[in-house]
Design a protein around this motif. Sequence first.
Motif, PDB file in Angstrom:
ATOM      1  N   ASN A   1       0.816  -1.210   0.000  1.00 18.71           N
ATOM      2  CA  ASN A   1       0.000   0.000   0.000  1.00 18.71           C
ATOM      3  C   ASN A   1       0.852   1.265   0.000  1.00 18.71           C
ATOM      4  O   ASN A   1       0.482   2.279  -0.602  1.00 18.71           O
ATOM      5  N   LEU A   2       1.998   1.211   0.671  1.00 23.48           N
ATOM      6  CA  LEU A   2       2.900   2.355   0.668  1.00 23.48           C
ATOM      7  C   LEU A   2       3.374   2.665  -0.748  1.00 23.48           C
ATOM      8  O   LEU A   2       3.349   3.821  -1.191  1.00 23.48           O
ATOM      9  N   VAL A   3       3.774   1.652  -1.480  1.00 25.17           N
ATOM     10  CA  VAL A   3       4.248   1.856  -2.850  1.00 25.17           C
ATOM     11  C   VAL A   3       3.101   2.297  -3.756  1.00 25.17           C
ATOM     12  O   VAL A   3       3.274   3.171  -4.622  1.00 25.17           O
ATOM     13  N   ARG A   4       1.915   1.737  -3.559  1.00 29.16           N
ATOM     14  CA  ARG A   4       0.760   2.167  -4.366  1.00 29.16           C
ATOM     15  C   ARG A   4       0.395   3.615  -4.069  1.00 29.16           C
ATOM     16  O   ARG A   4      -0.030   4.356  -4.963  1.00 29.16           O
ATOM     17  N   ASP A   5       0.554   4.044  -2.815  1.00 30.04           N
ATOM     18  CA  ASP A   5       0.277   5.438  -2.472  1.00 30.04           C
ATOM     19  C   ASP A   5       1.271   6.365  -3.154  1.00 30.04           C
ATOM     20  O   ASP A   5       0.899   7.436  -3.660  1.00 30.04           O
TER      21      ASP A   5
ATOM     22  N   TRP B   1      -4.714  -4.640  -6.404  1.00 30.57           N
ATOM     23  CA  TRP B   1      -3.993  -5.910  -6.570  1.00 30.57           C
ATOM     24  C   TRP B   1      -2.923  -5.821  -7.666  1.00 30.57           C
ATOM     25  O   TRP B   1      -2.387  -6.827  -8.091  1.00 30.57           O
ATOM     26  N   ASP B   2      -2.619  -4.627  -8.133  1.00 28.93           N
ATOM     27  CA  ASP B   2      -1.510  -4.444  -9.073  1.00 28.93           C
ATOM     28  C   ASP B   2      -0.184  -4.481  -8.316  1.00 28.93           C
ATOM     29  O   ASP B   2      -0.054  -3.890  -7.236  1.00 28.93           O
ATOM     30  N   CYS B   3       0.811  -5.145  -8.889  1.00 31.21           N
ATOM     31  CA  CYS B   3       2.100  -5.322  -8.218  1.00 31.21           C
ATOM     32  C   CYS B   3       3.237  -5.024  -9.180  1.00 31.21           C
ATOM     33  O   CYS B   3       3.170  -5.357 -10.365  1.00 31.21           O
TER      34      CYS B   3
ATOM     35  N   PRO C   1       0.337 -10.584 -16.410  1.00 33.02           N
ATOM     36  CA  PRO C   1       1.036  -9.387 -16.907  1.00 33.02           C
ATOM     37  C   PRO C   1       0.040  -8.409 -17.531  1.00 33.02           C
ATOM     38  O   PRO C   1      -0.895  -8.811 -18.223  1.00 33.02           O
ATOM     39  N   VAL C   2       0.240  -7.126 -17.272  1.00 26.19           N
ATOM     40  CA  VAL C   2      -0.629  -6.083 -17.791  1.00 26.19           C
ATOM     41  C   VAL C   2       0.215  -5.037 -18.499  1.00 26.19           C
ATOM     42  O   VAL C   2       1.210  -4.553 -17.949  1.00 26.19           O
ATOM     43  N   ASN C   3      -0.157  -4.697 -19.716  1.00 30.42           N
ATOM     44  CA  ASN C   3       0.484  -3.616 -20.467  1.00 30.42           C
ATOM     45  C   ASN C   3      -0.305  -2.340 -20.213  1.00 30.42           C
ATOM     46  O   ASN C   3      -1.413  -2.165 -20.715  1.00 30.42           O
TER      47      ASN C   3
END
Length: 294
Positions: free
Chosen positions: A209-213, A225-227, A288-290
């Motif tokens: 969550n820290l990195v997503r923020d 749920w993206d990583c 994987p997501v582009n």
Amino acid sequence: MEAMHTYFSQQGQISNPGKYETLFDNLPTGIPELVKIVQNITIHVFWVEKYGIQISPTRTEELQLRTIERRLEQTLILDSRPLTDDHPIEKKLYGNCRDHSVLLVSMLRHQGVPARARCGFGAYFMPNHFEDHWVVEYWNKSLNRWVFVDAQLDELQCGKLKINFDPLDVPRDQFVVAGKAWQMCRSGEQDPKQFGIFEMNGLGFVRGNLVRDVASLNKMEMLPWDCWGIILKEQMDQAEDLIMLDEIAVLTENDVPAFNQLEDLYQRDSRLRLDDTCLSYINGTMVPVNLATQ
């Protein structure tokens, strides 16, 4: 300060409504009215049955709609009437707290209001627990401060959760941004197991969550749920990683006064930065997501 406000009053890759931006023309400018519009067209997937209808398994793919442009496209497929018209519950787009937040951010930016989605934890969902959650942080010019808004909480949810504060001005001890949560866990003030959702919790969850923020503060408001980057590391015993995470926690623990420093760190550090791809945890599998095609 002025440069930061200008930055957050402009759309990013995710929040941009694209060809549907005219849907935002002539919307009301008040926060209460805009929140009602968000709730009028979006319903939290975990709350669907609380409104007296059954969830439709065939529509859960709507949760994977990452950009506001795609979410607005599907909104119109479900109900083509103006956003201000009453949309029946069964025609509201499935989403979650992140989706409510990014939609409100997009509307505010369209009106030139500095706004950003914040990833962290809500203290108001369960006793002695910090629930994985997103809210909006916008610049209130009359109050001369950044204000948290929980765009998900409608009258029914406030009643069920016994909310005792104004969801349009959430206290900072009720929504804990991920940087503050990281500090609370690292210092021993709180048990990391108290932070998360369902069976997922712990310091690794807080790190995500820290990195997503940080990404969201750089106008990349990703799905919960993206990583990518350091989120994917299984072990956090490397001193340099912990030093970096401690640093960004300090920079993001409140309303980000040193935004230029955070922006520079995000752009320079591949452990934080999102480029064109990420992995997304969908139906139990990392896919994987582009991002360039989203």
